[in-house]
Design an enzyme around this catalytic site. Structure first.
Site, short mmCIF file in Angstrom:
data_model
loop_
_atom_site.label_atom_id
_atom_site.label_comp_id
_atom_site.label_asym_id
_atom_site.label_seq_id
_atom_site.Cartn_x
_atom_site.Cartn_y
_atom_site.Cartn_z
N GLU A 193 -21.92 -22.19 51.63
CA GLU A 193 -23.21 -22.32 50.95
C GLU A 193 -23.10 -23.15 49.68
OE1 GLU A 193 -21.19 -19.98 50.52
OE2 GLU A 193 -21.57 -18.75 48.77
N CYS A 230 -16.88 -14.51 51.53
CA CYS A 230 -16.08 -14.07 50.40
C CYS A 230 -16.22 -12.56 50.20
CB CYS A 230 -16.49 -14.87 49.15
SG CYS A 230 -15.34 -14.71 47.78
N HIS A 233 -16.61 -20.79 50.97
CA HIS A 233 -18.05 -20.76 50.73
C HIS A 233 -18.78 -21.98 51.30
CE1 HIS A 233 -18.15 -17.46 47.67
NE2 HIS A 233 -16.86 -17.77 47.63
#
Ligand SMILES: Nc1ncnc2c1ncn2[C@@H]1O[C@H](COP(=O)(O)OP(=O)(O)O)[C@@H](O)[C@H]1O
Lengths: 82, 606, 253, 82
Positions: free
Chosen positions: C217, C106, C215
């Protein structure tokens, strides 16, 4: 084709977080000559054909209503550029 | 430093007959007389500025106080057992167990959001988050109960899009997941949209910080953004305090938020707490430095000396009174003991946060503010922060209520038009589903980050948001906010109870145990006895219900004067309930899960 | 009982499983550093917090530049962060012979394009709004340092959340990216931000530097990501460990 | 105090989502004279004292490195304004 340029800036008494972030970054990059920075917007409106008085008036009104938020911004400039 | 004709304490004593703009600053004659009595002289311009903002409805709760007491009175020992910090501080603190504590609060930013939707809503999030930080907590999530006017009104689009993107723009940039809220459209809110913002934070017990200035000789520091003319546009009469007509007086009526500055402020405060570098801390919101200095001083050892020219300014033309009233965002005030000064400054420098030392804690019992050494404020801080006026406003039940209550579905003409055929039922169902109040809120929630932090166990579209607090044990909290203003309009006592009941149910159905309540009481003008009655009834209803369900109110906010002309909004007591999970892995989502084949469906309740 | 780390610093005892040290950079305004550190830990490596203003890479074996709004992103996303001392070190290490693996997520991706480690740039989403959603991606290149544990063509669900996520580059650059197989992941189905050719992530020519708009994560722990179950993102973080092991093995030969 | 104005516009070949949204909104508000709109940025850098050649050079370099991204933007103007 002619264009009308509209410049909009945050009002001087209003906090400008964008300008603040930039003025913080400049000296870190060795640009030390600037005591403050403000970030505004520049619009280029393209007109097909000639820019008449009426069209310029439209641009001014659009600048004051749609392109700027009069609560926090000023239209600092509306000009024709060929 | 600009020089002003400073209205010193000495000058005030010597010139008792000077006309001061107390009425323009919103004070009533009796309130002004009270100030003169307390000071035994006329106030200086700076003192007048402080009293006027601190004694406003917004800061002093002068109309609501007598009713709000019920939240503190109607509590049992059992309700108090998990309350580590009760009402009165920036936000209440509840024990979660395992040495963890949680703090949460909901606040309104209604009027600013009507004037400038994006910035008003954004700074609403900013303000409530600073409240949470000032308790020593790490903010972990936000929620946003919203009310707008009719969806097809020409002004509604401006408000909805501005407010939603303001909440997203600020909250997303802080890295706080948005785990729930409400979106309601009703024409009663047309020129009075409600923007309520809730924040929740967690901390270890030992990290709880209170807003008090104790320890004589400890230093007072202001840090974060510089002070500008924000939020004092309405009080521009103060320009006259310099008794000098030449002063430029352009004061912005709106505040612009800087979420980046706030994010840095959060991290920097957490580092201060972790290293135990502050003795007391207070966020700057409404009433800015006036509020921070008088509250810190009166909650502590009772005295403080402040040199106002030390405040870092964005606008050098501000007068002392304006500096005291400014509502510039992203600022905090802290009390630091002398041996921690160096370490404190190192944290500020690491995060590139500006700060300035303003003065120190004393035991004089006086809040003394000087301007370049000249005394411009000399007050007992309690009189500013706590001893404001209290009103027992008259109230009575509105006469129209009987008629409204009598007009039930069954008794009305409409009853005979109940849908009965298949086609009618189909049409009615579609109409309901298409109602802006019933349909999917994804167009709002898609603009909010609900994943950041990696601890969100439930958010939209579930009944309550769930956040994990401890990654090892799974300890966590569930939160919901609810209110149906139409119920409260029909019967404010029961309506407030229903708001609590709904919120309580939403938390309980996820599997959490409800523990604490916060509320944002949005009403019309307290000077209207019928509105005042709605308010009184709502508070009575909510406090009775809290007692019944054995959950204490730990904090909240009152927003009055939400009305256009003589037409108030529906009474809207938004209630937030917080529940505890020993392990968020046990949370129950709403909606059918996959592989639901063969599972039984039960309807519980009446 | 665990403390919340101050920044992306999970100062746990080092993991026995792997002694790989993965740096996680924190800028003022970084938001997902703790999440990235958590993902590294769950993958079995040791996260190491890297401060933007420092110029010491602390011998990390790979670096993650997490998401957020560095410096508020007021000028352009990533524009100011790119000039941080830590970024100069990362740029050098990524370009060095050792080819330090770098993952930008990002805002991290935006910083990598601003740093010219990756081509193109990000502009505002075509619909102009922030968008947060569960996002399905197709893995197009499973040979990079960060994607070798995925199957070619595999569809995975992660999280997407951004305001300036529309990937743009000139046609020649786009054609080159396609021709060289440097599109790492693409949006599946609806294009959520107007990105050219549905591009969600790209790599440099060596496969060590990868930039992703979505994302991973946020999809590493069941119950805390897409649809409460998704852990599809975890393999970005285990991939780099595999890559490091194979690099070490290669070096030992 | 003198200011240096820096104007930055999206490159013509890059789609400008904001400009596109504005050009769509203008006719709905009755402004029908404009065939296209592009939105860029205007920076005002304040200089304490005189704008020397060296300071102007700094502004130009800051414009080219920090204030614009050459992949997607052009610096269209750097000028001194008193
Ligand atoms: N303003 C908002 N901010 C964040 N979440 C919201 C907001 N409005 C609604 N939501 C969320 O969207 C979901 C659906 O909302 P709603 O339709 O009001 O649900 P319900 O009718 O079940 O109370 C809920 O999870 C709610 O928390």
């Amino acid at each position: 084709m002619p264009r009308i340029i509209v410049d909009v800036m945050p009002k001087p008494e209003i906090l400008d977080p964008q300008g603040k972030a930039i003025v913080g970054a400049l000296p870190r990059l060795g640009f030390d000559a600037f005591s403050s920075v403000r970030q505004g917007k520049r619009f280029e409106l393209t007109v097909e054909g000639e820019v008449t008085e009426a069209i310029l008036a439209q641009a001014k009104e659009a600048a004051a209503t749609l392109l700027s938020n009069p609560v926090i911004e000023d239209v600092v400039n509306v000009e024709v550029q060929d | 430093m600009t020089s002003f004709n400073i209205d010193t304490v000495e000058n005030a004593a010597a010139t008792p007959d000077v006309d001061l703009p107390w009425a323009e600053l919103g004070l009533k004659q009796n309130e002004y007389d009270e100030i003169v009595k307390l000071l035994e002289r006329r106030p200086t311009a700076a003192e007048l500025a402080m009293y006027s903002v601190m004694w406003s409805e917004h800061c002093s709760y002068k109309s609501s106080k007598v009713h709000l007491r019920q939240f503190g009175d109607k509590v049992t020992e059992d309700m108090k057992k998990d309350m580590l910090v009760g009402i009165g501080e920036n936000a209440g603190v509840t024990n979660l167990g395992d040495g963890w504590a949680v703090t949460f609060k909901v606040e309104s930013h209604n009027h600013p959001s009507f004037v400038e939707p994006y910035q008003g809503a954004a700074t609403g999030i900013g303000g409530i988050v600073r409240d949470i930080i000032s308790m020593g907590a790490r903010p972990v999530a936000v929620m946003d109960p919203l009310r707008f006017g009719a969806i097809d009104h020409p002004d509604t689009a401006r408000l909805v899009h501005g407010i939603v993107s303001g909440i997203g723009g600020y909250g997303n940039s802080l890295g706080l997941p948005n785990i729930g809220g409400e979106v309601v459209f009703d024409s009663v809110y047309q020129a009075n949209p409600l923007v309520n913002a809730l924040a929740v934070g967690v901390m270890r017990h030992e990290d709880i910080r209170l807003a008090n200035a104790s320890g004589v000789g400890n230093k007072v520091v202001l840090f974060g953004a510089r002070t500008g003319g924000d939020g004092i546009g309405g009080a521009s009469v103060l320009a006259s305090e310099s008794f000098d007509d030449s002063k430029p007086s352009k004061r912005p009526a709106v505040q612009v938020g800087d979420p980046f500055a706030e994010k840095v402020l959060i991290e920097c405060c957490l580092e201060l707490f972790k290293n135990s570098l502050v003795e007391g801390i207070q966020d700057l919101g409404a009433a800015g430095i006036s509020c921070a200095t008088s509250e810190l001083a009166s909650n502590g050892d009772g005295g403080m000396d402040i040199e106002l020219t030390s405040v870092l300014l964005r606008d050098p033309t501000l007068t002392p009174g304006e500096i005291l009233m400014s509502e510039s965002q992203e600022r905090m005030m802290a009390v630091v003991s002398p041996e921690n000064i160096e370490a404190f400054e190192a944290v500020m420098d690491k995060w590139a946060v500006e700060y300035s030392w303003l003065g120190e804690v004393t035991d004089t019992g006086r809040l003394i503010i000087t301007w370049d050494g000249q005394k411009i404020v000399d007050v007992d801080p309690r009189t500013v922060a706590h001893d404001g006026p209290v009103y027992e406003r008259p109230y009575h039940r509105p006469e129209w209520l009987d008629k409204v209550q009598a007009d039930t579905f069954r008794s009305s003409e409409a009853g005979s038009n109940l849908p009965s055929t298949g086609d009618e039922l189909r049409a009615a169902t579609l109409e309901l589903m298409a109602s802006p109040n019933m349909c999917s809120k994804a167009w709002v929630t898609n603009q909010y980050d609900r994943f950041v932090g990696g601890n969100t166990a439930l958010a939209t579209p579930d009944d309550a948001g769930v956040i994990r607090v401890d990654e090892e044990t799974g300890l966590g909290v569930a939160l919901s906010t609810d209110c149906n203003g139409r119920y409260a309009y029909l019967d404010p006592y029961t309506g407030a109870q229903l708001a609590l009941a709904e919120s309580y149910r939403n938390v309980a159905t996820t599997g959490a145990i409800p523990m604490a309540v916060t509320d944002c009481l949005n009403f019309g003008s307290p000077e209207d006895p019928e509105v005042m009655w709605q308010f009184a009834e709502s508070v009575r209803g909510l406090s009775d219900a809290c007692l019944e369900l054995s959950v204490p109110v730990t904090g909240g906010n009152v927003s009055l004067y939400n009305q256009t002309g003589t037409t108030p909004i529906h009474p809207t007591p938004v209630v937030g309930v917080l529940g505890r999970f020993d392990d968020v892995a046990r949370r129950t989502p709403s909606g059918w899960r996959e592989n639901a084949d063969g599972q039984a469906i039960y309807l519980l309740g009446v | 009982m665990a403390e919340l780390p101050l920044i992306g610093n999970y100062s746990e005892p080092e993991q026995a499983l792997s002694d790989a040290r993965i740096g996680v950079v924190t800028f003022p305004g970084t938001l997902d550093d703790r999440d990235a550190a958590r993902a590294v830990k769950l993958a079995g490596a040791t996260p190491v917090s890297l401060w933007h203003g420092d110029a010491d890479l602390q011998n990390v074996d790979a670096v993650i530049i997490p998401g957020g709004f560095s410096y508020g992103d007021y000028l352009r996303a990533g524009a100011i962060a790119r000039f941080a001392p830590m970024m100069s070190k990362i740029i050098d290490a990524a370009n060095s012979d050792a080819k330090l693996p770098v993952l930008g997520i990002c805002n991290g991706f935006q910083i990598l394009t601003e740093s010219h480690l990756l081509p193109g740039s990000m502009i505002k989403n075509d619909h102009l709004k922030f968008i947060c959603r569960e996002q399905v991606l197709t893995v197009e290149n499973n040979t990079t340092a960060w994607t070798n544990e995925y199957a070619q063509g595999e569809q995975i669900a992660v999280v997407l959340k951004n305001q300036d996520g529309q990937y743009v580059a000139d046609e020649a650059t786009l054609d080159a990216l396609e021709a060289e197989g440097r599109v790492v992941v693409r949006y599946e189905g609806w294009n959520p931000n107007g990105s050219r050719r549905n591009i969600a992530g790209i790599t440099n020519e060596f496969g060590n530097v990868v930039g992703l708009m979505p994302h991973p994560e946020h999809a590493v722990e069941a119950g805390f990501g897409p649809d409460h179950t998704g852990t599809d993102g975890l393999r970005f973080f285990t991939s780099v460990l595999t890559n490091l092991v194979s690099k070490t093995a290669g070096a030992a030969k």
